[in-house]
Motif scaffolding. Sequence first.
Motif, PDB file in Angstrom:
ATOM      1  N   LEU A 107       0.365   1.852  -0.723  1.00 39.24           N
ATOM      2  CA  LEU A 107      -0.834   1.216  -1.188  1.00 39.24           C
ATOM      3  C   LEU A 107      -1.304   1.599  -2.809  1.00 39.24           C
ATOM      4  O   LEU A 107      -1.826   0.872  -3.191  1.00 39.24           O
ATOM      5  CB  LEU A 107      -1.971   1.484  -0.130  1.00 39.24           C
ATOM      6  N   ALA A 108      -1.132   3.008  -2.720  1.00 40.44           N
ATOM      7  CA  ALA A 108      -1.476   3.286  -4.206  1.00 40.44           C
ATOM      8  C   ALA A 108      -0.711   2.996  -5.193  1.00 40.44           C
ATOM      9  O   ALA A 108      -1.157   2.689  -6.284  1.00 40.44           O
ATOM     10  CB  ALA A 108      -1.783   4.992  -4.109  1.00 40.44           C
ATOM     11  N   ASN A 109       0.658   2.803  -5.163  1.00 41.85           N
ATOM     12  CA  ASN A 109       1.639   2.921  -5.918  1.00 41.85           C
ATOM     13  C   ASN A 109       2.219   1.653  -6.187  1.00 41.85           C
ATOM     14  O   ASN A 109       2.979   1.073  -6.975  1.00 41.85           O
ATOM     15  CB  ASN A 109       2.592   3.811  -6.145  1.00 41.85           C
ATOM     16  N   CYS A 110       2.236   0.734  -5.059  1.00 42.37           N
ATOM     17  CA  CYS A 110       3.298  -0.428  -4.858  1.00 42.37           C
ATOM     18  C   CYS A 110       2.579  -1.739  -4.863  1.00 42.37           C
ATOM     19  O   CYS A 110       3.050  -2.681  -4.980  1.00 42.37           O
ATOM     20  CB  CYS A 110       4.169  -0.263  -3.924  1.00 42.37           C
ATOM     21  N   SER A 111       1.634  -1.646  -3.935  1.00 40.17           N
ATOM     22  CA  SER A 111       1.163  -2.933  -3.274  1.00 40.17           C
ATOM     23  C   SER A 111       0.496  -3.936  -4.351  1.00 40.17           C
ATOM     24  O   SER A 111       0.373  -5.203  -4.143  1.00 40.17           O
ATOM     25  CB  SER A 111      -0.029  -2.590  -1.809  1.00 40.17           C
ATOM     26  N   ALA A 112       0.038  -3.610  -5.421  1.00 39.46           N
ATOM     27  CA  ALA A 112      -0.551  -4.138  -6.735  1.00 39.46           C
ATOM     28  C   ALA A 112       0.284  -5.294  -6.733  1.00 39.46           C
ATOM     29  O   ALA A 112      -0.050  -6.358  -7.282  1.00 39.46           O
ATOM     30  CB  ALA A 112      -0.835  -3.196  -7.749  1.00 39.46           C
ATOM     31  N   CYS A 113       1.589  -4.830  -6.938  1.00 36.28           N
ATOM     32  CA  CYS A 113       2.604  -5.963  -7.432  1.00 36.28           C
ATOM     33  C   CYS A 113       3.501  -6.580  -6.137  1.00 36.28           C
ATOM     34  O   CYS A 113       3.583  -7.807  -6.100  1.00 36.28           O
ATOM     35  CB  CYS A 113       3.721  -5.342  -8.111  1.00 36.28           C
ATOM     36  N   HIS A 114       3.706  -5.619  -5.055  1.00 34.78           N
ATOM     37  CA  HIS A 114       4.536  -6.185  -4.163  1.00 34.78           C
ATOM     38  C   HIS A 114       3.732  -6.619  -2.859  1.00 34.78           C
ATOM     39  O   HIS A 114       4.224  -7.201  -1.899  1.00 34.78           O
ATOM     40  CB  HIS A 114       5.479  -5.139  -3.397  1.00 34.78           C
ATOM     41  N   ASN A 115       2.349  -6.777  -2.931  1.00 29.96           N
ATOM     42  CA  ASN A 115       1.090  -6.975  -1.931  1.00 29.96           C
ATOM     43  C   ASN A 115       1.420  -5.894  -0.786  1.00 29.96           C
ATOM     44  O   ASN A 115       2.273  -5.326  -0.597  1.00 29.96           O
ATOM     45  CB  ASN A 115       1.907  -8.522  -1.416  1.00 29.96           C
ATOM     46  N   ALA A 116       0.246  -5.916  -0.242  1.00 29.48           N
ATOM     47  CA  ALA A 116      -0.144  -4.787   0.941  1.00 29.48           C
ATOM     48  C   ALA A 116       0.911  -5.064   2.005  1.00 29.48           C
ATOM     49  O   ALA A 116       1.285  -3.823   2.703  1.00 29.48           O
ATOM     50  CB  ALA A 116      -1.314  -5.102   1.439  1.00 29.48           C
ATOM     51  N   SER A 117       1.523  -6.021   2.179  1.00 29.97           N
ATOM     52  CA  SER A 117       2.201  -6.429   3.434  1.00 29.97           C
ATOM     53  C   SER A 117       3.817  -6.349   3.097  1.00 29.97           C
ATOM     54  O   SER A 117       4.578  -6.403   3.722  1.00 29.97           O
ATOM     55  CB  SER A 117       2.216  -7.489   4.092  1.00 29.97           C
ATOM     56  N   GLY A 118       4.043  -6.149   1.660  1.00 31.86           N
ATOM     57  CA  GLY A 118       5.239  -6.319   1.069  1.00 31.86           C
ATOM     58  C   GLY A 118       6.164  -7.491   1.022  1.00 31.86           C
ATOM     59  O   GLY A 118       7.222  -7.676   0.824  1.00 31.86           O
ATOM     60  N   ILE A 119       5.260  -8.715   0.979  1.00 34.74           N
ATOM     61  CA  ILE A 119       5.765  -9.957   0.972  1.00 34.74           C
ATOM     62  C   ILE A 119       6.090 -10.428  -0.631  1.00 34.74           C
ATOM     63  O   ILE A 119       6.632 -11.521  -0.850  1.00 34.74           O
ATOM     64  CB  ILE A 119       5.085 -11.068   1.455  1.00 34.74           C
ATOM     65  N   GLY A 120       5.630  -9.354  -1.629  1.00 40.47           N
ATOM     66  CA  GLY A 120       5.760  -9.816  -2.868  1.00 40.47           C
ATOM     67  C   GLY A 120       4.571 -10.650  -3.401  1.00 40.47           C
ATOM     68  O   GLY A 120       3.813 -10.975  -2.817  1.00 40.47           O
ATOM     69  N   GLY A 121       4.854 -10.841  -4.502  1.00 48.12           N
ATOM     70  CA  GLY A 121       3.944 -11.668  -5.518  1.00 48.12           C
ATOM     71  C   GLY A 121       4.119 -12.116  -6.917  1.00 48.12           C
ATOM     72  O   GLY A 121       4.865 -11.509  -7.416  1.00 48.12           O
ATOM     73  N   ALA A 122       3.389 -13.006  -7.412  1.00 45.91           N
ATOM     74  CA  ALA A 122       3.547 -13.513  -8.749  1.00 45.91           C
ATOM     75  C   ALA A 122       3.242 -12.332  -9.819  1.00 45.91           C
ATOM     76  O   ALA A 122       1.990 -11.685  -9.516  1.00 45.91           O
ATOM     77  CB  ALA A 122       2.969 -14.642  -9.135  1.00 45.91           C
ATOM     78  N   LEU A 123       3.647 -12.272 -10.836  1.00 44.05           N
ATOM     79  CA  LEU A 123       3.188 -11.393 -11.994  1.00 44.05           C
ATOM     80  C   LEU A 123       2.900 -12.065 -13.049  1.00 44.05           C
ATOM     81  O   LEU A 123       2.348 -11.262 -13.972  1.00 44.05           O
ATOM     82  CB  LEU A 123       4.154 -10.355 -12.061  1.00 44.05           C
ATOM     83  N   GLY A 124       2.813 -13.177 -13.200  1.00 44.40           N
ATOM     84  CA  GLY A 124       2.584 -13.920 -14.414  1.00 44.40           C
ATOM     85  C   GLY A 124       3.774 -14.158 -15.616  1.00 44.40           C
ATOM     86  O   GLY A 124       4.775 -13.299 -15.124  1.00 44.40           O
ATOM     87  N   GLY A 125       3.789 -15.206 -16.459  1.00 45.08           N
ATOM     88  CA  GLY A 125       4.745 -15.417 -17.120  1.00 45.08           C
ATOM     89  C   GLY A 125       6.119 -15.489 -16.413  1.00 45.08           C
ATOM     90  O   GLY A 125       7.293 -15.365 -16.895  1.00 45.08           O
ATOM     91  N   GLY A 126       5.984 -16.246 -15.208  1.00 46.99           N
ATOM     92  CA  GLY A 126       7.110 -16.794 -14.333  1.00 46.99           C
ATOM     93  C   GLY A 126       7.825 -15.687 -14.078  1.00 46.99           C
ATOM     94  O   GLY A 126       8.905 -15.696 -13.202  1.00 46.99           O
ATOM     95  N   ARG A 127       7.381 -14.488 -13.820  1.00 41.42           N
ATOM     96  CA  ARG A 127       8.225 -13.274 -13.253  1.00 41.42           C
ATOM     97  C   ARG A 127       7.248 -12.933 -11.940  1.00 41.42           C
ATOM     98  O   ARG A 127       6.120 -13.147 -11.581  1.00 41.42           O
ATOM     99  CB  ARG A 127       8.019 -12.000 -14.144  1.00 41.42           C
TER     100      ARG A 127
END
Length: 277
Positions: free
Chosen positions: A162-182
């Motif tokens: 939750l501290a290091n990864c969920s901002a990008c990969h979502n709390a449940s680990g399903i991933g997410g958009a980062l902007g700029g098509g990434r």
Amino acid sequence: MRQLSTHRRHPLAGVLVLLLGLIVAGGLYAAAAPGAARADTAEADAELVAEGRELYLTGCSSCHGQNGQGILQRAGGQYGPSLIGVGAAAVDFQVGTGRMPMAQNSQQAPRKEPLYDDAETEALAAFVAAEFGPGPAIPGSEYYDLSGVSEEDISEGRELYLANCSACHNASGIGGALGGGRYAPTLEGVEGVHFAEAMITGPQNMPVFSDEVLTPDDKRHIYASLREIQAEPASGGFDLGGVGPVGEGLAGWVAGIGALVGFAVWIGKHSVRAGKQ
Ligand code: HEC
Ligand code: HEC
């Protein structure tokens, strides 16, 4: 001791001892085998590197250059970053998850069915590590072996996640958009070794999490915590798949807080239960 010698007189005792011996020998062999495979002779290593060179020259050099120096984009041409110092871990990750060889230059190489088998991937990794300068080695099982992982380890891993990864990969680990098509991909179904390699090599927009930042144990616990989530679909309130491709912050933020609350409730429930008797 006494019990064992009584049993030895039984007609089946011999068979039992033989079976036990086989089991122990099998276990010892299984434990020793990866180590034995690592202790390659220099000759076998040279052969592996030579095989890797051939694969590299046909499959990779058009984008990464004959000497791994990288090729800058030319009009309509192919290009790829320098591979100097990326190490065996980056190659094993990129080729092992099917990202490389990239089919065509695009925003981000997707995970797909690997083109190379395990032996070829090993050869490519050995070649790049031997010829393009040292870099991180392929991580061992201490980074992802889940045997003996405790509940405590898992909740520790959950916190680190939750501290290091969920901002990008979502709390449940399903991933997410980062902007700029990434995008940060889903972490579901990622093999343990690739999971560790991603943290060690930091592909694309992902930061590198060195062993000073997250120890091998930390990395193993993070992996364990995701496996735990993915093993119990929906029941924990983690299944956010219905949200769809999350546009930007708000939905992710709300979902993140929701999962945090869910997790807090989960912890509460468990510790109360543990507290009773
Ligand atoms: C069509 C061009 C192309 C081909 C062919 C290709 N790559 Fe790449 N490679 C790229 C691009 C572009 C990136 C960076 C984009 C990304 O990371 O998604 C990259 C990234 C990488 C990285 C990550 C580098 C780092 O800094 O972490 C590795 C390792 C790699 N490639 C290895 C290989 C290997 C090994 C092969 C051959 C099996 C190969 N590539 C074939 C274009 C290519
Ligand atoms: C800044 C955003 C960001 C953060 C923070 C981040 N990642 Fe990533 N992660 C990415 C991106 C982007 C990729 C995809 C890279 C690519 O496609 O080349 C990725 C890829 C991965 C992969 C590979 C998945 C696959 O499809 O093979 C794993 C595993 C992974 N990350 C785990 C983690 C873990 C564990 C953490 C926390 C310790 C973390 N990431 C933190 C952005 C991030």
